[in-house]
Design an enzyme around this catalytic site. Structure first.
Site, PDB file in Angstrom:
ATOM      1  N   GLU A   1       0.663 -29.400  19.493  1.00  0.00           N
ATOM      2  CA  GLU A   1      -0.375 -29.094  18.504  1.00  0.00           C
ATOM      3  C   GLU A   1       0.245 -28.602  17.193  1.00  0.00           C
ATOM      4  O   GLU A   1       0.923 -27.579  17.195  1.00  0.00           O
ATOM      5  CB  GLU A   1      -1.310 -28.009  19.081  1.00  0.00           C
ATOM      6  CG  GLU A   1      -1.858 -28.379  20.459  1.00  0.00           C
ATOM      7  CD  GLU A   1      -2.461 -27.171  21.217  1.00  0.00           C
ATOM      8  OE1 GLU A   1      -2.678 -26.116  20.589  1.00  0.00           O
ATOM      9  OE2 GLU A   1      -2.698 -27.315  22.433  1.00  0.00           O
TER      10      GLU A   1
ATOM     11  N   LEU B   1       4.394 -16.417  19.975  1.00  0.00           N
ATOM     12  CA  LEU B   1       5.171 -17.522  20.529  1.00  0.00           C
ATOM     13  C   LEU B   1       6.643 -17.370  20.196  1.00  0.00           C
ATOM     14  O   LEU B   1       7.005 -16.890  19.123  1.00  0.00           O
ATOM     15  CB  LEU B   1       4.689 -18.850  19.935  1.00  0.00           C
ATOM     16  CG  LEU B   1       3.293 -19.318  20.323  1.00  0.00           C
ATOM     17  CD1 LEU B   1       2.867 -20.481  19.450  1.00  0.00           C
ATOM     18  CD2 LEU B   1       3.265 -19.716  21.793  1.00  0.00           C
TER      19      LEU B   1
ATOM     20  N   CYS C   1      12.605 -34.916 -29.274  1.00  0.00           N
ATOM     21  CA  CYS C   1      12.153 -33.654 -28.669  1.00  0.00           C
ATOM     22  C   CYS C   1      10.637 -33.694 -28.509  1.00  0.00           C
ATOM     23  O   CYS C   1       9.915 -33.926 -29.483  1.00  0.00           O
ATOM     24  CB  CYS C   1      12.559 -32.478 -29.546  1.00  0.00           C
ATOM     25  SG  CYS C   1      11.802 -30.934 -29.035  1.00  0.00           S
TER      26      CYS C   1
ATOM     27  N   ASP D   1       0.842  -1.203   0.000  1.00  0.00           N
ATOM     28  CA  ASP D   1       0.000   0.000   0.000  1.00  0.00           C
ATOM     29  C   ASP D   1       0.868   1.240   0.000  1.00  0.00           C
ATOM     30  O   ASP D   1       0.558   2.245  -0.636  1.00  0.00           O
ATOM     31  CB  ASP D   1      -0.899   0.015   1.244  1.00  0.00           C
ATOM     32  CG  ASP D   1      -2.054  -0.962   1.080  1.00  0.00           C
ATOM     33  OD1 ASP D   1      -2.912  -1.017   1.969  1.00  0.00           O
ATOM     34  OD2 ASP D   1      -2.073  -1.663   0.045  1.00  0.00           O
TER      35      ASP D   1
ATOM     36  N   LYS E   1       1.099 -26.601  14.170  1.00  0.00           N
ATOM     37  CA  LYS E   1       0.824 -25.163  14.056  1.00  0.00           C
ATOM     38  C   LYS E   1       0.362 -24.837  12.644  1.00  0.00           C
ATOM     39  O   LYS E   1       1.146 -24.882  11.690  1.00  0.00           O
ATOM     40  CB  LYS E   1       2.104 -24.399  14.385  1.00  0.00           C
ATOM     41  CG  LYS E   1       1.957 -22.903  14.386  1.00  0.00           C
ATOM     42  CD  LYS E   1       3.228 -22.264  14.932  1.00  0.00           C
ATOM     43  CE  LYS E   1       3.168 -20.757  14.914  1.00  0.00           C
ATOM     44  NZ  LYS E   1       3.084 -20.193  13.583  1.00  0.00           N
TER      45      LYS E   1
HETATM   46  S1  IVH Z   1      -1.478 -20.605  21.037  1.00  0.00           S
HETATM   47  C1  IVH Z   1      -0.055 -17.993  23.836  1.00  0.00           C
HETATM   48  N1  IVH Z   1      -1.847 -22.697  19.556  1.00  0.00           N
HETATM   49  O1  IVH Z   1       0.766 -19.266  16.127  1.00  0.00           O
HETATM   50  C2  IVH Z   1      -0.180 -18.837  22.746  1.00  0.00           C
HETATM   51  N2  IVH Z   1      -1.179 -20.701  18.507  1.00  0.00           N
HETATM   52  O2  IVH Z   1       3.086 -17.188  16.913  1.00  0.00           O
HETATM   53  C3  IVH Z   1      -0.406 -18.219  21.421  1.00  0.00           C
HETATM   54  N3  IVH Z   1      -0.974 -20.866  16.066  1.00  0.00           N
HETATM   55  O3  IVH Z   1      -0.664 -16.122  16.454  1.00  0.00           O
HETATM   56  C4  IVH Z   1      -1.370 -18.914  20.632  1.00  0.00           C
HETATM   57  N4  IVH Z   1      -1.563 -22.990  15.923  1.00  0.00           N
HETATM   58  O4  IVH Z   1      -1.760 -17.741  14.890  1.00  0.00           O
HETATM   59  C5  IVH Z   1      -1.497 -21.410  19.574  1.00  0.00           C
HETATM   60  N5  IVH Z   1      -2.241 -24.645  18.392  1.00  0.00           N
HETATM   61  C6  IVH Z   1      -1.893 -23.362  18.400  1.00  0.00           C
HETATM   62  C7  IVH Z   1      -1.578 -22.654  17.223  1.00  0.00           C
HETATM   63  C8  IVH Z   1      -1.212 -21.325  17.320  1.00  0.00           C
HETATM   64  C9  IVH Z   1      -1.191 -21.906  15.238  1.00  0.00           C
HETATM   65  C10 IVH Z   1      -0.499 -19.534  15.634  1.00  0.00           C
HETATM   66  C11 IVH Z   1      -1.352 -18.388  16.063  1.00  0.00           C
HETATM   67  C12 IVH Z   1      -0.433 -17.442  16.812  1.00  0.00           C
HETATM   68  C13 IVH Z   1       0.904 -17.894  16.353  1.00  0.00           C
HETATM   69  C14 IVH Z   1       1.943 -17.676  17.432  1.00  0.00           C
END
Ligand code: IVH
Length: 676
Positions: free
Chosen positions: A117, A84, A403, A34, A119
Site C-alpha cells: 500500500e 512501522l 538580458c 512552542d 504510504k
Molecule cells: S498501517 C501497524 N498502512 O504510516 C501498522 N500505515 O509509521 C501501522 N501510513 O502512523 C499502520 N499509509 O500514519 C498503515 N497503508 C498504510 C499506511 C500507513 C500510511 C502511516 C500511518 C502510520 C505510519 C507508520
C-alpha cells in the site's frame, strides 16, 4: 549592563515576540517551536520583573489570552496505534522476510503474500463507529493516548458518518490517513511548509469551522479495536472498506515475494510524479490475519509489516519552465520550475540548473522528466533527465543572448588566469542600469554582513523598488517614512522600527562599507584587506582620481582579478555618484590600526618558500600583530623578503637586484625577539 543596553536588549526581545505573534496568529505559520516561544516570553517577563523602567504595551505580560489553547481532550486508544519499521533496500526486505519465515518456522521457499500500500504522508486518525455511526475520532497522539478531534474529523467529506450495511461490524475503529491533495495545497502554499503540515495544522484547528474550509481527504487502511469483523486477510479488508464507503488507495496491490515487491516499488516511484498526493514509501503487510496474529509486535511496531521508504533526497518531477534569474553581479542563472514534489519533507518547486554549460551538457529541456536531488540546505538541483519520457515536440533550450531584465547583450568573460571562457553568462549592462541587478545589489547592501539593517529584508527591497522608493543605496537613507506608513502592511510602530534600524546603521566601518558596495570579487575578506590598506574612505575613493590601481597589488591577497574589478567599478560614473551621495548621509569610520608602534612598524614583508613549523597564515598575523604589513610582490616598497625552503627564484633574484634585505626564518623571528 548600562540602562541603555538593557533597554535595547528588552526592545529587541519585544520586537521579536511581536514578529512571532504575527506569524503565529495572523498567518497561522509559526516560525519557532512552542518551547522557544515560551522561553522568549519568560525572558521578557523576567527582565520586566528585574528592571522597573522596562515597559511595553505589547509585552506578553500585558497582552493576555492571545494564544488560543490548542489542548484537545485526551482519550485512550482501545488498541494501540503502532508505528512501522523502515526498509530502504532489497537487502532490508530480504531480512524482513527471513525473520518472518524464521519466526513462523517455515522453510525458506515459503511464499508470503503481502498487501502493498503506497504510504501517504499525512496524519493518521482513528475513527470509532458504533452500530454504523461515527461517534468519535482520535489523533494518533503517542499511540496509546490520542486527542479527541471528532468535530474536526467530522468536517471531512471522505469520512462516512453513517454506514448501514449488514456486514459492517457493530463496533470498530477504522484507521487511516488524513491528508491534503497537492492541487489543493497549491492554494495554501503561503501558509504551510508542506502538505503534511497543512493537514496537521488544519486538523488541529480549535474551531472546526476553520477545518471545514480546508479540503482534507481521508484514506482508510487498517483497524484498531473491532467486534464483528468477518474478514481474514488485509486485502479483503481493503475491499470491504471501499464497499462500506471509505476511500482506499487506488494503487494498493496484492504481491507475492520480495522480487515482485521490488518491481512494484520501481513502478510506484515512476508514478509518484503523476499522483495528486504525497507518498513517502510503500507499506507491506503480511496479508493473512492468522499469520499477523502469530507474528505479533516488537516494541511499538508489528513484526508483520514494514515501510519501504523512498530515498529521502531524490525524486522525479517534470520541468514546467526554465526561468533565468539575474544576480547581483549580472550572472544569469537558469532555474528549473518543476512540478512541486515533496523531497524529504520539503516541497520543492525550483531546482537550479547552474549555468548555460550545465544545460547544454545534460541537454535539459522544458517538459523533461527529471530526477531532482535535495541535499541539506543547498538549493535542489537536477541529477538527470529521463530521455524516454521526453515529449516528442521538445526542443533544445535556447539560452538568452539578451538580458531578460534590461535587454543588454549577455556575454561570457574570459578567465584571466585560465584564459578560458567562463561557464557563466552575464548581463553586460552597467550595474544599476539593469533592474534585476540593481535590486540584487540593494539586497546585498542591506544584508547581514553588509549594512545589516534589521527588518529590511529581501521582500522589502523588492517592494520599495517597485514603489520607486529606492533605486540606489543612498535612497535607503532618505526614505519617505510618511509614504511608507500609508502602505498596506505598515503602521506607525513598524515604520518607527524601520527608521530606528536604518538610523542605527548610518555609522559604518570602512570594511563593511566596501563589502556592501557589492564590487565583483570583493568579498568580506578582500574588503577587510582593502580597508586596512587605505584606512579612510577618502583615500579609498581617491583611487579613481589618482588612477593608482597598481597600488592595490601591494596588498597581500589582492590579485589582478580583484584590481580589474575595482577599476571597472570606479570607471562607472554612476558608482562615483553613489559614493559621493553615500558620503553625505553616512559616517564611514576609518579603519583602526592596532598596535601602531610594534617592533615591525613601517616595515613590509613578503614570504617565499616553505617555512618550518609555522604556516603562512600564522606568520602573516604575527607580522600584523607587530604593526608590520605583508605585501604580495617584490618591489621597491618591500623591505624584507623572508625565504623558506624552495623559494621562488625570481623573487629572490629581484630582491637582490633591488638590494632588499633577505631573511631566513630564524633571522625574522629574532627581529621579534623570538627564536624557533
Ligand atoms: S498501517 C501497524 N498502512 O504510516 C501498522 N500505515 O509509521 C501501522 N501510513 O502512523 C499502520 N499509509 O500514519 C498503515 N497503508 C498504510 C499506511 C500507513 C500510511 C502511516 C500511518 C502510520 C505510519 C507508520
Amino acid at each position: 549592563m548600562k540602562k541603555k543596553e538593557i533597554q535595547n536588549k528588552y526592545k529587541k526581545k519585544i520586537k521579536l515576540i511581536h514578529k512571532l505573534n504575527k506569524f503565529y496568529f495572523d498567518k497561522s505559520k509559526p516560525i519557532v517551536s512552542d518551547k522557544e516561544y515560551d522561553e522568549l516570553k519568560k525572558e521578557i517577563i523576567l527582565l520586566e520583573n528585574q528592571f522597573d523602567f522596562l515597559k511595553s504595551k505589547i509585552s506578553p505580560s500585558k497582552v493576555v489570552g492571545h494564544k488560543p489553547s490548542k489542548n484537545f481532550k485526551k482519550s485512550l486508544h482501545r488498541v494501540q496505534m503502532l508505528s512501522l519499521a523502515n526498509a530502504f533496500s532489497e537487502e532490508d526486505l530480504l531480512n524482513f522476510e527471513k525473520k518472518i519465515t524464521n519466526f513462523l518456522s517455515k522453510k525458506t521457499d515459503f511464499k508470503i503474500s503481502y498487501s502493498a500500500e503506497p504510504k501517504i504522508d499525512g496524519i493518521s486518525a482513528s475513527l470509532t463507529y458504533k452500530n454504523g455511526t461515527f461517534v468519535k475520532g482520535l489523533s494518533r497522539g503517542d499511540g496509546k493516548v490520542g486527542e479527541d478531534i471528532t468535530e474536526n474529523l467530522a468536517t471531512i467529506q471522505d469520512i462516512p458518518k453513517n454506514i448501514s450495511l449488514n456486514d459492517f461490524p457493530e463496533d470498530i475503529d477504522i484507521r487511516g490517513e488524513v491528508f491534503i491533495q497537492n492541487t489543493d495545497f497549491a492554494n495554501l502554499k503561503d501558509k504551510f511548509a508542506n502538505p503534511r503540515n497543512a493537514a496537521s495544522g488544519s486538523l488541529r484547528q480549535k474551531n472546526s469551522e476553520d477545518t471545514k474550509k480546508i479540503p482534507l481527504k481521508f484514506i482508510a487502511y487498517t483497524f484498531g479495536f473491532e467486534k464483528g469483523l468477518s474478514v481474514d486477510n488485509q486485502f479483503d479488508y481493503l475491499k470491504r472498506l471501499s464497499k462500506w464507503g471509505f476511500k482506499t488507495n487506488p494503487f494498493n496491490k496484492l504481491i507475492i515475494g520480495v522480487k515482485n515487491l521490488i518491481q512494484n516499488y520501481h513502478e510506484i516511484v515512476k508514478k509518484r510524479t503523476d499522483l495528486d498526493f504525497d507518498i513517502d514509501g510503500i507499506v507491506y503487510k503480511v496479508n493473512d490475519f492468522t499469520l499477523q496474529k502469530r507474528l505479533g509486535n516488537v516494541a511499538n511496531a508489528p513484526r508483520w509489516a514494514i515501510a519501504h521508504k523512498f530515498s529521502s533526497n531524490k525524486a522525479m518531477s517534470v520541468i514546467e519552465d526554465i526561468e533565468i534569474q539575474i544576480g547581483r553581479t549580472g550572472a544569469l542563472t537558469p532555474v528549473a520550475k518543476i512540478k512541486p514534489i515533496n523531497i524529504g519533507g520539503v516541497v520543492v518547486s525550483n531546482a537550479t540548473l547552474h549555468n548555460e554549460d550545465e544545460i547544454n551538457r545534460k541537454d535539459i529541456r522544458i517538459g523533461d522528466t527529471v530526477t531532482v536531488e535535495r541535499a541539506g540546505d543547498v538549493i535542489p538541483h537536477i541529477l538527470s533527465v529521463d530521455n524516454n519520457k521526453r515529449p516528442k515536440k521538445s526542443s533544445k533550450f535556447a539560452f538568452p543572448d539578451k538580458c531578460p531584465s534590461c535587454g543588454s547583450k549577455t556575454i561570457k568573460d574570459i578567465n584571466l588566469t585560465t584564459k578560458k571562457e567562463d561557464a557563466v553568462r552575464r548581463c553586460s549592462s552597467e550595474d544599476y542600469f539593469c533592474k534585476k541587478i540593481s535590486i540584487e545589489k540593494l539586497k546585498h547592501f542591506v544584508s547581514k554582513e553588509a549594512f545589516n539593517i534589521d527588518g529590511f529584508g529581501k521582500k522589502i527591497v523588492e517592494n520599495f523598488w517597485k514603489l520607486k522608493l529606492i533605486k540606489f543605496p543612498q535612497d535607503i537613507f532618505k526614505l519617505d517614512y510618511n509614504k511608507i506608513e500609508k502602505l498596506e502592511g505598515w503602521g506607525k510602530l513598524s515604520v518607527e522600527n524601520l527608521k530606528y534600524s536604518i538610523n542605527e546603521k548610518k555609522q559604518i566601518s570602512l570594511e563593511r562599507f566596501i563589502y556592501a558596495l557589492g564590487i565583483r570579487h570583493i568579498g568580506l575578506e578582500n574588503a577587510k584587506l582593502i580597508s586596512k590598506h587605505f584606512l579612510s574612505f577618502l583615500k579609498f575613493k581617491n583611487l579613481s582620481k589618482n588612477n593608482n590601481y597598481k597600488d592595490l597589488l601591494n596588498i597581500d591577497g589582492i590579485g589582478d582579478t580583484q584590481v580589474n574589478s575595482i577599476k571597472n567599478f570606479f570607471s562607472n560614473k554612476m558608482n562615483i555618484n553613489i559614493l559621493n551621495e553615500l558620503d553625505k548621509v553616512l559616517i564611514i569610520k576609518s579603519a583602526v590600526v592596532e598596535n601602531k608602534n610594534g617592533l615591525l612598524k613601517n616595515k613590509t614583508f613578503l614570504v617565499t618558500g616553505k617555512l618550518i613549523g609555522i604556516s603562512r597564515a600564522e606568520i602573516k598575523s604575527l607580522i600584523e600583530e607587530n604593526s608590520g604589513t605583508t605585501v604580495s610582490s617584490v618591489s621597491k616598497k618591500l623591505n624584507y623578503l623572508i625565504i623558506g625552503e624552495k623559494p621562488t627564484k625570481k623573487k629572490v633574484e629581484s630582491a637582490k637586484e633591488l638590494k632588499l634585505r633577505i631573511l631566513d626564518q630564524n633571522q625574522f623571528l629574532k627581529m621579534l625577539n623570538k627564536t624557533s
